[in-house]
Design an enzyme around this catalytic site. Structure first.
Site, PDB file in Angstrom:
ATOM      1  CG  HIS A 259      -3.122  -0.792   3.366  1.00  0.00           C
ATOM      2  ND1 HIS A 259      -2.922  -1.176   5.034  1.00  0.00           N
ATOM      3  CD2 HIS A 259      -3.061  -1.928   2.595  1.00  0.00           C
ATOM      4  CE1 HIS A 259      -2.977  -2.646   5.375  1.00  0.00           C
ATOM      5  NE2 HIS A 259      -2.602  -3.517   3.881  1.00  0.00           N
TER       6      HIS A 259
ATOM      7  CG  ASP B 153       9.653  -9.371   6.918  1.00  0.00           C
ATOM      8  OD1 ASP B 153       8.759  -8.082   7.123  1.00  0.00           O
ATOM      9  OD2 ASP B 153      10.430  -9.164   6.266  1.00  0.00           O
TER      10      ASP B 153
ATOM     11  CD  GLU C 116      -2.064  -5.957   6.254  1.00  0.00           C
ATOM     12  OE1 GLU C 116      -2.782  -5.763   5.830  1.00  0.00           O
ATOM     13  OE2 GLU C 116      -0.656  -5.121   6.133  1.00  0.00           O
TER      14      GLU C 116
ATOM     15  CG  HIS D 211      -6.257  -6.001   1.398  1.00  0.00           C
ATOM     16  ND1 HIS D 211      -6.465  -6.153   2.778  1.00  0.00           N
ATOM     17  CD2 HIS D 211      -4.444  -5.285   1.939  1.00  0.00           C
ATOM     18  CE1 HIS D 211      -4.994  -6.122   3.065  1.00  0.00           C
ATOM     19  NE2 HIS D 211      -4.180  -5.610   3.060  1.00  0.00           N
ATOM     20  CD  GLU D 212      -1.816  -4.141  -0.478  1.00  0.00           C
ATOM     21  OE1 GLU D 212      -1.948  -3.300   0.189  1.00  0.00           O
ATOM     22  OE2 GLU D 212      -2.331  -5.080  -0.852  1.00  0.00           O
TER      23      GLU D 212
ATOM     24  CD  GLU E 194       0.089  -1.285   2.741  1.00  0.00           C
ATOM     25  OE1 GLU E 194       0.400  -2.617   2.523  1.00  0.00           O
ATOM     26  OE2 GLU E 194       0.646  -1.725   4.174  1.00  0.00           O
TER      27      GLU E 194
ATOM     28  CE1 TYR F 223      -1.602  -9.935   6.574  1.00  0.00           C
ATOM     29  CE2 TYR F 223      -3.059  -8.905   5.146  1.00  0.00           C
ATOM     30  CZ  TYR F 223      -1.667  -9.193   5.802  1.00  0.00           C
ATOM     31  OH  TYR F 223      -1.273  -8.693   5.016  1.00  0.00           O
TER      32      TYR F 223
HETATM   33  N1  BES Z   1       0.919  -4.537   3.775  1.00  0.00           N
HETATM   34  C1  BES Z   1       0.667  -5.678   3.586  1.00  0.00           C
HETATM   35  C2  BES Z   1       2.549  -6.583   2.975  1.00  0.00           C
HETATM   36  C3  BES Z   1       3.139  -6.779   3.558  1.00  0.00           C
HETATM   37  C4  BES Z   1       3.063  -6.736   5.293  1.00  0.00           C
HETATM   38  C5  BES Z   1       4.475  -6.140   3.956  1.00  0.00           C
HETATM   39  C6  BES Z   1       3.601  -7.132   5.961  1.00  0.00           C
HETATM   40  C7  BES Z   1       5.208  -6.622   4.549  1.00  0.00           C
HETATM   41  C8  BES Z   1       5.135  -6.629   5.962  1.00  0.00           C
HETATM   42  C9  BES Z   1      -0.316  -5.855   2.245  1.00  0.00           C
HETATM   43  O1  BES Z   1      -1.042  -4.662   2.115  1.00  0.00           O
HETATM   44  C10 BES Z   1      -0.783  -7.460   2.138  1.00  0.00           C
HETATM   45  O2  BES Z   1      -1.854  -7.380   3.199  1.00  0.00           O
HETATM   46  N2  BES Z   1      -0.464  -7.826   1.129  1.00  0.00           N
HETATM   47  C11 BES Z   1      -1.653  -8.985   0.742  1.00  0.00           C
HETATM   48  C12 BES Z   1      -2.294  -8.659  -0.126  1.00  0.00           C
HETATM   49  C13 BES Z   1      -4.064  -8.559   0.525  1.00  0.00           C
HETATM   50  C14 BES Z   1      -4.911  -8.761   0.097  1.00  0.00           C
HETATM   51  C15 BES Z   1      -4.451  -9.636   1.555  1.00  0.00           C
HETATM   52  C16 BES Z   1      -0.462  -9.598   0.028  1.00  0.00           C
HETATM   53  O3  BES Z   1       1.045  -9.547  -0.338  1.00  0.00           O
HETATM   54  O4  BES Z   1      -0.484 -11.256   0.014  1.00  0.00           O
HETATM   55 ZN    ZN Z   2      -2.785  -5.381   3.647  1.00  0.00          ZN
END
Ligand code: BES
Ligand code: ZN
Length: 616
Positions: A314, A388, A333, A310-311, A286, A396
């Site tokens: 955010h 991470d 999330e 989703h993005e 995002e 989520y």
């Molecule tokens: N912000 C996250 C990606 C993220 C989280 C990067 C933690 C690094 C550390 C992003 O918004 C996200 O949740 N992406 C998901 C997709 C979403 C539709 C659930 C993904 O990349 O799978």
């Molecule tokens: Zn996210």
């Protein structure tokens, strides 16, 4: 495996929201000390060198002094060339600094002595070719095949590998950037484009006037083209991808409008989407004003655009109201997953949203079953761990289910009023879980004690598993698909399954509902009837390929290798490699494929896959 970090026991108070509890507001994933001097603005001046895979230049920080002491910045694998400080940018002079030994998770603290009048600090530095935030792609890894590509991924704590700063989501900064590119390429950032100077070298200028946390600073450089979608929306992508992307994301402007109705004004000006090459390790990121997205969402039928919802969500939950520490990640999330489904409901209707809620609930049950109790908690304890690694589906889906439960208890109109108020009261603030609870109690619970009595906050936020009471999300459509899967698995024929109007999500559910073991004849029947091995839709292909590994279905071997060596999205890689390493033969195959694929994955994906397959 990365060794455990020796995280500091005594941290600093960085949550600046109301009612912040100092113990919970400590960011154990940053060495910075914003209680002594807090960075308010960044002037970033970088040149991009594809030949050496390095960024070279300076970060000029405007600081606000709070107490006596030195300034501590986060860095990882940076080569520091000079540090200067002064009252203004014109009077900078060299100052004393120490780069502390590197911690495997946190990197190296850069401690800078501040002269009494110092308000500006400039660090001149170079990144490492293996910087954890950066991926440098050779031309053959791009869609066009002619030009190299660079992109960053700063969340959670990777910004420090390309910019020396206070890398904590509790610290918000504005920024200006000037990016020099020697080739005829385009640079984009999570910021407003403020100009391009083309003289001997091309310099792109950017400005971000809204204060953001460091994990939202982002840059990409490549052979990029822009196509508008709506008045404040558009797509950036390589030329051969841009038309497809614009078609796929045609509903984006409508999504922004729906989100504004639900959550209040969109505070970021433009909302554009950058489609990255397939090695992008996430589905989406995002980055403000410019979401970064995997090309695997371009399914050709708009079936995966919930990711854009989703993005986009955010832009309120995360970018406007930010988790103060990575313990509070569920505030980012969980709210966003809830918000994503509200946007989907507005645009595609309640039934589509219901399918996604049900699938999310099934994911949650699976994730809860595969994690230790301490990791089943929303307000998760990450001491000694890389944030991470705390990234499961739990923040989520448990977060979204919690908010849906609060909505149900108070009714949608009251909850929607609360949500809008939450975003406006906390706009441009970083808040902790305790801040959220205080806000919820004061602004929603106080209005209706009877409804409030139905919500056990401690059970939802601090306890493992699902201890709070809730209504299980159900979907009649998915239940019917479950029955089709059962009939097939119980001896039916693939051609009798009525799949004509299935969406991607329904296909995924059909495959997920299959028992662990299918016979070779059943696998072949499914493949012949539905062409699963050759599916272009990456979600369906990934789910099917896991089944082919589990069941030793050899006709998919070639596709499996092609998939793993061309797509670097961690969500697809992990289940496939985990399935492969379950047998000795599979392990050997995983190693052979990974040896070829590893150079093409992003450092974040490499770190995860190394833990499963081992370093080649
Ligand atoms: N912000 C996250 C990606 C993220 C989280 C990067 C933690 C690094 C550390 C992003 O918004 C996200 O949740 N992406 C998901 C997709 C979403 C539709 C659930 C993904 O990349 O799978
Ligand atoms: Zn996210």
């Amino acid at each position: 495996m990365r060794p455990m970090c020796v995280c500091r026991v005594i941290g600093v108070v960085v949550g600046l929201g109301m009612g912040t509890n100092p113990v919970n507001a400590r960011d154990i994933h940053s060495y910075s000390n914003p209680d002594v001097a807090v960075v308010r603005h960044l002037d970033l001046n970088l040149s991009v060198d594809f030949a050496t895979k390095t960024l070279h230049g300076s970060a000029t920080l405007t600081i606000e002094r709070k107490a006596a002491g030195s300034l501590v910045l986060d860095t990882r694998d940076l080569t520091i060339e000079a540090v200067e400080a002064g009252a203004n940018p014109k009077t900078l002079a060299a100052t004393k600094y120490t780069l502390k030994p590197a911690d495997p998770i946190l990197g190296s603290a850069l401690e800078i002595t501040l002269p009494d009048d110092a308000k500006i600090v400039r660090v001149t530095y170079k990144t490492s070719p293996s910087a954890s935030a950066l991926q440098w792609l050779d031309p053959q890894r791009t869609a066009g095949g002619k030009h190299p590509f660079l992109f960053t991924q700063s969340e959670a704590i990777h910004a420090r590998s390309w910019i020396p700063l206070q890398d904590s989501p509790g610290v918000r900064i504005t920024y200006d950037a000037s990016i020099e590119i020697s080739e005829n390429l385009i640079a984009v950032m999570s910021a407003e484009r403020s100009g391009t100077n083309i003289d001997r070298i091309r310099t792109a200028l950017f400005t971000m006037k809204e204060p953001i946390p460091s994990y939202l600073i982002a840059l990409a450089v490549g052979d990029l083209k822009f196509k508008p979608i709506g008045k404040r929306t558009g797509v950036w992508a390589e030329p051969s991808v841009v038309e497809k992307a614009a078609w796929e994301f045609a509903d984006t402007e409508k999504m922004v409008e729906a989100a504004e109705r639900l959550f209040g004004p969109y505070r970021w000006g433009r909302y554009d989407i950058l489609v990255l090459p397939p090695s992008f390790p996430f589905g989406g990121m995002e980055n403000p004003k410019l979401t970064f997205a995997t090309p695997t969402v371009i399914a050709g039928d708009r079936s995966l655009v919930a990711l854009i919802a989703h993005e986009l969500a955010h832009s309120w939950s995360g970018n406007l109201v930010t988790n103060a520490t990575w313990r509070d990640f569920w505030l980012n999330e969980g709210f966003t997953t809830y918000g994503e489904r509200r946007i989907v409901e507005e645009i595609y209707g309640a039934e589509v949203a219901t399918v996604e809620k049900r699938l999310g609930f099934l994911d949650l049950k699976e994730e809860l079953a595969s994690h230790k109790p301490i990791d089943q908690v929303l307000h998760v304890d990450l001491a000694g761990r890389d944030p991470d690694d705390g990234m499961t589906r739990i923040p989520y889906e448990k977060g979204a289910l919690f908010l849906a439960t609060v909505e149900q208890a108070f009714g949608r109109p009251a909850f929607d009023t609360y949500l809008k108020g939450y975003f406006s009261r906390n706009a441009f603030k970083s808040i902790t879980t305790a801040d959220f609870v205080a806000d919820l109690k004061a602004s929603l619970f106080a209005t209706n004690p009877e409804a409030a009595a139905k919500i056990d906050l401690d059970a939802w936020i601090e306890q493992p598993d699902l201890k709070g009471t809730f209504t299980e999300p159900e979907s009649a459509k998915l239940a019917a698909i479950g029955r089709s899967a059962e009939q097939f698995a119980g001896g039916g024929n693939a051609k009798d399954v009525k799949t004509a109007d299935w969406t991607t999500h329904e296909w995924l559910q059909f495959l997920r509902a299959m028992p662990e073991g299918l016979t070779p004849a059943q696998m072949a029947d499914l493949d012949t009837a539905f062409g699963l091995t050759q599916r272009g839709n990456a979600e369906i292909a990934a789910q099917w390929l896991v089944m082919t590994v589990r069941n030793g279905y050899a006709p998919a071997d070639v596709r499996l290798e092609a998939f793993l060596t061309t797509i670097g999205r961690r969500k697809f890689l992990m289940p496939l490699y985990k399935e492969l390493v379950k047998t000795d033969a599979g392990k050997a195959r995983a190693r052979a494929i990974y040896a070829k694929a590893r150079p093409f994955y992003h450092p974040i994906a490499v770190d995860s896959v190394d833990k499963v397959v081992g370093k080649p």
